[in-house]
Design a protein around this motif. Structure first.
Motif, PDB file in Angstrom:
ATOM      1  N   MET A 215     -43.347 -31.084 -26.442  1.00 51.09           N
ATOM      2  CA  MET A 215     -41.951 -31.471 -26.627  1.00 51.09           C
ATOM      3  C   MET A 215     -41.015 -30.286 -26.367  1.00 51.09           C
ATOM      4  O   MET A 215     -41.315 -29.146 -26.713  1.00 51.09           O
ATOM      5  CB  MET A 215     -41.734 -32.022 -28.033  1.00 51.09           C
ATOM      6  N   ALA A 216     -39.875 -30.604 -25.758  1.00 49.98           N
ATOM      7  CA  ALA A 216     -38.933 -29.549 -25.386  1.00 49.98           C
ATOM      8  C   ALA A 216     -38.197 -28.970 -26.595  1.00 49.98           C
ATOM      9  O   ALA A 216     -37.767 -27.815 -26.571  1.00 49.98           O
ATOM     10  CB  ALA A 216     -37.930 -30.094 -24.368  1.00 49.98           C
ATOM     11  N   HIS A 217     -38.029 -29.773 -27.658  1.00 50.81           N
ATOM     12  CA  HIS A 217     -37.257 -29.308 -28.824  1.00 50.81           C
ATOM     13  C   HIS A 217     -38.159 -29.235 -30.057  1.00 50.81           C
ATOM     14  O   HIS A 217     -38.920 -30.170 -30.333  1.00 50.81           O
ATOM     15  CB  HIS A 217     -36.080 -30.253 -29.086  1.00 50.81           C
ATOM     16  N   SER A 218     -38.000 -28.156 -30.838  1.00 49.86           N
ATOM     17  CA  SER A 218     -38.906 -27.933 -31.972  1.00 49.86           C
ATOM     18  C   SER A 218     -38.827 -29.056 -33.001  1.00 49.86           C
ATOM     19  O   SER A 218     -39.815 -29.355 -33.669  1.00 49.86           O
ATOM     20  CB  SER A 218     -38.631 -26.578 -32.628  1.00 49.86           C
ATOM     21  N   SER A 219     -37.661 -29.714 -33.116  1.00 44.57           N
ATOM     22  CA  SER A 219     -37.546 -30.792 -34.103  1.00 44.57           C
ATOM     23  C   SER A 219     -38.524 -31.935 -33.799  1.00 44.57           C
ATOM     24  O   SER A 219     -38.804 -32.753 -34.666  1.00 44.57           O
ATOM     25  CB  SER A 219     -36.115 -31.341 -34.119  1.00 44.57           C
ATOM     26  N   ARG A 220     -39.058 -31.977 -32.591  1.00 45.94           N
ATOM     27  CA  ARG A 220     -39.960 -33.071 -32.222  1.00 45.94           C
ATOM     28  C   ARG A 220     -41.428 -32.635 -32.084  1.00 45.94           C
ATOM     29  O   ARG A 220     -42.295 -33.481 -31.824  1.00 45.94           O
ATOM     30  CB  ARG A 220     -39.473 -33.744 -30.919  1.00 45.94           C
ATOM     31  N   PHE A 221     -41.721 -31.340 -32.262  1.00 49.43           N
ATOM     32  CA  PHE A 221     -43.087 -30.854 -32.022  1.00 49.43           C
ATOM     33  C   PHE A 221     -44.129 -31.660 -32.808  1.00 49.43           C
ATOM     34  O   PHE A 221     -45.171 -32.020 -32.285  1.00 49.43           O
ATOM     35  CB  PHE A 221     -43.246 -29.376 -32.427  1.00 49.43           C
ATOM     36  N   LYS A 222     -43.845 -31.896 -34.095  1.00 45.51           N
ATOM     37  CA  LYS A 222     -44.885 -32.476 -34.948  1.00 45.51           C
ATOM     38  C   LYS A 222     -45.166 -33.963 -34.685  1.00 45.51           C
ATOM     39  O   LYS A 222     -46.137 -34.516 -35.198  1.00 45.51           O
ATOM     40  CB  LYS A 222     -44.556 -32.235 -36.428  1.00 45.51           C
ATOM     41  N   GLU A 223     -44.307 -34.591 -33.899  1.00 47.07           N
ATOM     42  CA  GLU A 223     -44.576 -36.004 -33.574  1.00 47.07           C
ATOM     43  C   GLU A 223     -45.905 -36.143 -32.827  1.00 47.07           C
ATOM     44  O   GLU A 223     -46.593 -37.161 -32.944  1.00 47.07           O
ATOM     45  CB  GLU A 223     -43.452 -36.572 -32.704  1.00 47.07           C
ATOM     46  N   VAL A 224     -46.231 -35.092 -32.052  1.00 49.05           N
ATOM     47  CA  VAL A 224     -47.392 -35.178 -31.161  1.00 49.05           C
ATOM     48  C   VAL A 224     -48.684 -35.408 -31.955  1.00 49.05           C
ATOM     49  O   VAL A 224     -49.537 -36.208 -31.557  1.00 49.05           O
ATOM     50  CB  VAL A 224     -47.477 -33.896 -30.282  1.00 49.05           C
ATOM     51  N   GLU A 225     -48.801 -34.744 -33.119  1.00 55.56           N
ATOM     52  CA  GLU A 225     -50.052 -34.903 -33.874  1.00 55.56           C
ATOM     53  C   GLU A 225     -50.227 -36.327 -34.407  1.00 55.56           C
ATOM     54  O   GLU A 225     -51.357 -36.793 -34.582  1.00 55.56           O
ATOM     55  CB  GLU A 225     -50.174 -33.854 -34.984  1.00 55.56           C
ATOM     56  N   HIS A 226     -49.130 -37.028 -34.618  1.00 56.63           N
ATOM     57  CA  HIS A 226     -49.241 -38.423 -35.081  1.00 56.63           C
ATOM     58  C   HIS A 226     -49.717 -39.330 -33.943  1.00 56.63           C
ATOM     59  O   HIS A 226     -50.459 -40.286 -34.176  1.00 56.63           O
ATOM     60  CB  HIS A 226     -47.917 -38.894 -35.683  1.00 56.63           C
ATOM     61  N   HIS A 227     -49.290 -39.015 -32.727  1.00 55.17           N
ATOM     62  CA  HIS A 227     -49.823 -39.765 -31.582  1.00 55.17           C
ATOM     63  C   HIS A 227     -51.309 -39.454 -31.416  1.00 55.17           C
ATOM     64  O   HIS A 227     -52.120 -40.356 -31.202  1.00 55.17           O
ATOM     65  CB  HIS A 227     -49.048 -39.408 -30.303  1.00 55.17           C
ATOM     66  N   ALA A 228     -51.648 -38.179 -31.566  1.00 52.31           N
ATOM     67  CA  ALA A 228     -53.056 -37.791 -31.410  1.00 52.31           C
ATOM     68  C   ALA A 228     -53.918 -38.534 -32.422  1.00 52.31           C
ATOM     69  O   ALA A 228     -54.953 -39.112 -32.063  1.00 52.31           O
ATOM     70  CB  ALA A 228     -53.207 -36.286 -31.572  1.00 52.31           C
ATOM     71  N   SER A 229     -53.483 -38.596 -33.687  1.00 56.06           N
ATOM     72  CA  SER A 229     -54.376 -39.265 -34.643  1.00 56.06           C
ATOM     73  C   SER A 229     -54.416 -40.764 -34.423  1.00 56.06           C
ATOM     74  O   SER A 229     -55.475 -41.376 -34.586  1.00 56.06           O
ATOM     75  CB  SER A 229     -54.131 -38.896 -36.099  1.00 56.06           C
ATOM     76  N   PHE A 230     -53.302 -41.360 -34.003  1.00 54.08           N
ATOM     77  CA  PHE A 230     -53.366 -42.791 -33.717  1.00 54.08           C
ATOM     78  C   PHE A 230     -54.359 -43.064 -32.577  1.00 54.08           C
ATOM     79  O   PHE A 230     -55.250 -43.923 -32.700  1.00 54.08           O
ATOM     80  CB  PHE A 230     -51.984 -43.359 -33.348  1.00 54.08           C
TER      81      PHE A 230
END
Ligand code: ARG
Length: 298
Positions: free
Chosen positions: A113-128
């Motif tokens: 993600m380009a902006h730090s406010s969105r970095f942690k969203e990625v791990e939720h996609h990974a676990s799904f």
């Protein structure tokens, strides 16, 4: 296959591109904690520079209507449960990209993600996607930014991807995919207009031959590149483009879910035999997103 870009017209033919499945499930992100905290695109603040503010219960109602619209047309819907502290988590188009392969498998590329406010969203996609037994891939360190299906629009039914670069994705991610999949055709567009900051705000394929697009988001040669891939390219008038008509999703080659109040595009869709499903997404538009941004097809 080399990445084709605006400088080097694509002279290929769709019929020579390997076939892939059309992804017919969607992943939505529960908007309980949706908010606007920082303007990371031009839509997120008003003319006086104030951050837009979201009506949370209206956002929830609009999101539930979107979910229902998918279910009504027979699309399988999955949900990410609410997570506090991630204001853009409901925009599931961005933290990953699910790529259907010619051998029938699917593979999930995790975004940078380009902006730090969105970095942690990625791990939720990974676990799904891990829970769904889909294989996950990560980009190398050299890839600085890559925002999934925000900038990577799959061409329906073919191993071809329309790839945007601009403020959210750089060319490096596309180079990685090109090296990884020699048979993947990538058509690359440089986004021209900050109002259309992700490719998905400016391009919506409806079927193998038809797409909606926003002319001013592309330079003239980008428009030619698009025309080489879609026989029927429907320009969206600018007032409807700014009302997010280009952020539409057609999951099945027939139904087109799109922001309500775009009468010109709706009537073109009807004339061409599509079935428009207008939905209000006002609360999400305040953050720069509409229908397409609110789902990940997988
Ligand atoms: N506020 C979000 C952002 O700027 C909106 C994301 C919209 N998503 C999209 N695929 N265009 O990142």
């Amino acid at each position: 296959m080399p990445i084709a870009n605006e400088a080097m017209q694509w002279s290929g033919s769709l019929s020579q591109i390997p076939k892939v499945q059309i992804l017919n499930r969607v992943l939505l992100g529960n908007p309980t904690h949706f908010s606007i905290e920082e303007a990371i695109n031009v839509h997120m603040e008003d003319e006086s520079g104030e951050l837009n503010s979201v009506d949370s219960s209206l956002a929830m109602e609009q999101w539930n209507n979107l979910k229902k619209a998918y279910r009504d047309i027979g699309t399988e819907v999955h949900e990410l449960s609410p997570v506090p502290g991630l204001p853009d988590y409901c925009f599931t188009a961005n933290p990953s990209l699910v790529l259907p392969l010619p051998d029938g498998n699917r593979i999930v590329w995790l975004s940078k993600m380009a902006h730090s406010s969105r970095f942690k969203e990625v791990e939720h996609h990974a676990s799904f996607f891990r829970s769904q037994n889909l294989p996950l891939k990560e980009f190398p360190e050299t890839v600085d930014r890559f925002e999934g299906c925000g900038d990577g629009i799959l061409h329906p039914g073919r191993f071809l991807i329309h790839a945007g670069t601009g403020s959210r994705s750089s060319i490096r991610g596309w180079e990685t995919l090109s090296a990884e999949y020699p048979d993947l055709q990538i058509l690359h567009y440089t986004l021209q207009d900050s109002r259309f900051y992700h490719l998905d705000t400016a391009l919506a394929p409806l079927n193998e031959n038809t797409a909606l697009f926003v002319p001013s988001a592309f330079d003239p040669s980008g428009q030619e590149l698009l025309a080489s891939a879609f026989e029927n390219l429907i320009p969206i008038p600018i007032e409807e483009a700014l009302h997010f008509a280009g952020n539409a999703h057609c999951p099945d080659g027939k139904h087109v879910l799109l922001q309500k109040g775009n009468p010109k595009i709706e009537s073109i869709l009807l004339r061409k035999g599509f079935h428009p499903i207008p939905l209000e997404t006002s609360e999400f538009r305040k953050s720069g997103g509409s229908v397409f941004c609110l789902k990940m097809a997988w």
